[in-house]
Scaffold this motif. Structure first.
Motif: not given
Ligand SMILES: Cc1ncc(C[n+]2csc(CCOP(=O)(O)OP(=O)(O)O)c2C)c(N)n1
Length: 616
Positions: A306-313, A341-342, A445-448, A466-475
């Motif tokens: 399901s991951e790809p449908h989620e919003r990543t950083m 990739g990005s 998080n995304v807001a920040e 500005v650094r951001y991690a791999r993976g889903a962030m759905v906030d």
């Protein structure tokens, strides 16, 4: 033949061409089936099935060293060297690595993960032969994408000059990097391929129309020849050039490799392959979707997680840039070969002229960003943490020293999971935190993230990371776009009095929830700027009570050390100061959560440490 029964490449030695073809078909079917369950580098491996088998038939690994550039295309090599039975564990915790690993097999003579190291490694092995008297061949297998990188070109230049040594370079030319290839070298390779077609055409024309190349025809031919003169570039660099060879025809490959083996001077065998060969969705892919895949449905080619449908950083950053570029015409994005990739595909579609993909050229990307910024453009350099390692000098010497207005977006900061030790994003903080003029942020998080980007693009002067991690962030969805700018400052999120925990990134929210839920007497500080430190908040920290710092990064040279040094320098010696993060180790591949637990850095382990300290 059962692939699990292959113990080493000697099985190939007596095989006929028909038997090789049948084994190649089995290997392809196995790769598609197996990778559809585990995920992994699909297209590059499908493209090198015959190439790898032919290499193992002609050369005697490990006496002859086969050095695979990057190593992401090493799956066929793994199968032929007795590892087929471990493919169900590919890229998983404690499973088979997705790259070559010396501790997996004697046939893995050199490890990589970063591109374009194979030629320099091979050059070193060639020199070592002078002393060790090892008489094996040194064979370097490099893709057309990786060959265009500075490191590879430097070694190519170096090895060509020494005609006493005989490096064998196998150029795997599939006209693709992750996505489409860029740069003049790729044009040159096209010219070389055209030359072959031209030769065939000329032969055919001569047969059909005797005298076709006399008079006016000769003029046309001369023109064509000047245009199609690519091969001489390799020859001019000192190499005997063979090719282009059809990389899916065993008879051609075997002949070419045997000739190269007999060669006693530097040589290049140019092999033409089809990336993704044998699996239609992958063969047709021009964007890199099938270069590295998540588990997928073989029939549809669609991802089954399901991951790809989620919003990543990465996606949130790309969305922000896409919108910003509509408003401002001074924004440019630079990426070294990581459009897919990005998740910058949407940006390219919306602003095709505002994204520059320089290929696997991190150093060039960084210095270009500096040049652009000094010329009045606002570049966003999008780069993976691990690949930024290649561009340390360019960040320091060209971006920071000039105080250039470059925003560096460090993608994949922290533990990356399946790619493992070569790709972990845990070294950029120590690498950058001592560089003058840099500001380094890491949102929770995304807001920040949007607040930071708004600050960086509107109010900040000088380089901003500005650094951001791999993976889903759905906030947060796009409505966070206009978030109030967040200038360098920390935030205090709970007011416990028995201990202080200072950390940053996505774990901040998890700690906040746990502290609230369990009524823990801990003060939680979100150090959303790793540099500069928030001196006024630090002045206010209770140093008589234990202080913990936690970073998904190496401890040496990290945030914790910087805070400790600051406190000591300001005569606030802490009674108890514990720095949590990665110590002297290369963190292997495996699920991120597993690795965080293994190193005692997950929320539960950290809170247990805090409780133990408070209880003692
Ligand atoms: C220094 C560095 N930058 C970027 C990458 C990401 N990357 C992995 S494979 C690849 C493409 C390589 O293309 P090519 O050499 O042509 O090999 P192919 O996969 O097409 O066979 C890229 C950009 C990397 N591994 N190392």
């Amino acid at each position: 033949m059962e692939l699990n029964h292959i113990k080493d490449p000697s099985v190939l030695k007596t095989m006929s061409i028909a038997e090789l073809q049948s084994l190649a078909a089995s290997i392809r079917a196995f790769l598609i089936e197996s990778i559809s369950h585990t995920g992994g580098h699909l297209s590059s491996n499908l493209g090198v099935v015959e190439l790898t088998m032919a290499l193992h038939k002609v050369f005697d690994s490990p006496t002859d060293a086969l050095i695979f550039d990057v190593g992401h295309q090493g799956y066929v090599h793994k199968i032929l060297t007795g590892r087929a039975d471990r493919f169900s564990t590919l890229r998983q915790t404690d499973g088979l690595s997705g790259f070559l690993k010396r501790n997996e097999s004697v046939h893995d003579v050199f490890e990589a993960g970063h591109a374009s190291t194979s030629l320099a490694a091979g050059a070193g092995m060639l020199h070592a032969k002078d002393i060790t008297r090892n008489d094996g061949e040194i064979v370097m297998i490099i893709g057309d994408g990786a060959l265009a990188s500075g490191m590879a070109l430097e070694a190519l230049n170096y090895m060509g000059h020494d005609r006493r040594r005989a490096p064998i370079i196998i150029l795997n030319d599939n006209e693709m990097s992750i996505g489409q290839n860029i740069g003049y070298l790729s044009k040159l390779l096209t010219k070389i391929r055209l030359k072959r077609s031209y030769r065939t055409l000329r032969k055919a024309a001569k047969k059909l129309i005797p005298g076709a190349f006399k008079g006016f025809g000769a003029k046309v031919e001369r023109r064509l020849k000047t245009f199609i003169s690519g091969h001489s570039t390799f020859e001019d660099l000192g190499y005997q050039y063979y090719g282009p060879i059809d990389g899916h025809k065993f008879s051609h490959l075997l002949k070419a490799f045997r000739v190269a083996k007999e060669e006693n001077r530097p040589c290049i065998v140019h092999v033409k392959t089809v990336k993704g060969k044998g699996y239609a969705p992958s063969e047709l892919d021009m964007t890199g979707k099938f270069h590295g895949v998540k588990p997928f449905d073989i029939v549809t080619g669609e991802t089954t997680t399901s991951e790809p449908h989620e919003r990543t950083m990465s996606r949130a950053v790309a969305d922000y840039l896409t919108r910003l570029a509509h408003r401002r015409n001074d924004i440019m994005v630079i990426t070294p070969a990581m459009v897919a990739g990005s998740e910058l595909d949407e940006f390219v579609r919306a602003h095709p002229k505002r994204l520059i993909d320089v290929g696997i050229a991190e150093q060039t990307a960084a210095t270009m960003a500096a040049g652009m910024a000094l010329s009045g453009v606002r570049p966003f350099l999008s780069i993976y943490s691990t690949f930024l390692q290649r561009a340390y000098d360019q960040v320091l010497h060209d971006i920071a020293r000039h105080q250039a207005d470059v925003i560096i977006g460090i993608d994949r900061a922290g533990i990356v999971g399946a790619d493992g030790d070569t790709h972990q994003g845990i070294y950029d903080i120590p690498m950058l935190s001592h560089v003058p003029n840099l500001t380094i942020a890491h949102p929770k998080n995304v807001a920040e993230l949007y607040g930071m980007l708004n600050y960086a693009f509107t109010a900040h002067h000088g380089p901003y990371v500005v650094r951001y991690a791999r993976g889903a962030m759905v906030d947060v969805e796009d409505d966070g776009y206009d978030t109030t700018p967040i200038p360098p400052s920390w935030e205090s999120l709970s007011d416990g009095t028995e201990a202080t925990l200072i950390t940053f990134g996505a774990c901040v929210t998890a700690f906040q929830e746990a502290i609230q839920a369990h009524h823990l007497p801990i003060r939680l500080i979100n150090a959303r700027y790793i540099k500069p430190l928030d001196a006024s908040m630090l002045a206010d920290v209770d140093t008589d009570k234990p202080i913990f710092t936690l970073e998904e990064s190496t401890v040496r040279g990290g945030l914790g050390e910087a805070i400790l040094a600051h406190l000591v320098e300001h005569d606030k010696r802490p009674a108890c100061f514990r720095m949590l993060g990665f110590r002297e180790a290369f963190v292997p591949h495996g699920a991120r959560d597993d690795m965080m637990k293994r190193y005692g850095l997950d929320v539960n382990s950290v809170l247990a440490k805090v409780r133990d300290t408070l209880a003692s």
